[in-house]
Design a protein around this motif. Structure first.
Motif: not given
Ligand SMILES: CC(C)(COP(=O)(O)OP(=O)(O)OC[C@H]1O[C@@H](n2cnc3c(N)ncnc32)[C@H](O)[C@@H]1OP(=O)(O)O)[C@@H](O)C(=O)NCCC(=O)NCCS
Length: 175
Positions: A9-36
């Motif tokens: 595991l590592s942390l990388e500065p967010i960048n446009l290479d991450h956009k597909e995975a970000l859109a795929y995983y964040l489209n989740d009602i359980d993440i929406f319900n627990n975040t602002l």
């Protein structure tokens, strides 16, 4: 720059290479319900707009505040951010985070928070990191406790989401 969490595991500065995975995983009602602030449904356009906005601000400030949690064989599997709640020069900040559902309950967020807080204390001159958790988010409170945060308070009607008040539990990790 990267922050190494473990061999996997590592942390990388967010960048446009991450956009597909970000859109795929964040489209989740359980993440929406627990975040602002994360929208639902979450589209590729949401991901692209947000990353562009973050990259613009971070390049102006020469500071990384938004990180992709990256797993060796899977790429982006989560995110972590300092919110600059008290301005860029403050000794304290608020943290926000999420892990994609297929990876929940494997200890990932606990490992990430432990190492990231050490990094902030050592390299970012922070001496207090706060997290405000919806009062029903047991998994997040458990993670914070495992990562060394202490419960400091209970804030009634702290947030409004979908027109309803939500109480918050305030945690902090103090150097
Ligand atoms: C909160 C979140 C980041 C945790 O990530 P994670 O990688 O699964 O966390 P970990 O595996 O390190 O730890 C999870 C802990 O919560 C516990 N847990 C999970 N669901 C729980 C529940 N409903 N009640 C009580 N404990 C729970 C797990 O058992 C584990 O504790 P343990 O190690 O003592 O067994 C992830 O669930 C998430 O992204 N949720 C949606 C977004 C979110 O809530 N973000 C935080 C906003 S404050």
């Amino acid at each position: 720059m990267k922050i190494t969490i473990t061999n996997e595991l590592s942390l990388e500065p967010i960048n446009l290479d991450h956009k597909e995975a970000l859109a795929y995983y964040l489209n989740d009602i359980d993440i929406f319900n627990n975040t602002l602030k994360i929208p639902y449904p979450y589209t590729l356009q949401n991901a692209e707009d947000w990353i562009q906005q973050v990259m613009k601000l971070e390049s102006l400030q020469s500071l990384t505040n938004n990180w992709a949690i990256v797993q060796k064989n899977n790429g982006l599997i989560g995110g972590l951010g300092l919110h600059q709640m008290y301005g860029p020069d403050s000794h304290k900040d608020e943290i926000g985070y999420w892990v994609a559902k297929p990876f929940w309950n494997n200890g990932i967020m606990t490992q990430v928070l432990r190492v990231f807080c050490e990094y902030c204390f050592e390299h970012r001159e922070l001496s207090r990191i706060e997290a405000g958790v919806f009062n029903f988010n047991k998994a997040s409170m458990r993670v914070l406790e495992k990562a060394g945060f202490k419960k400091e308070g209970y804030l009634k009607k702290c947030f409004i989401k979908n027109g309803r008040y939500i109480d918050s539990v305030l945690y902090a990790n103090v150097l």
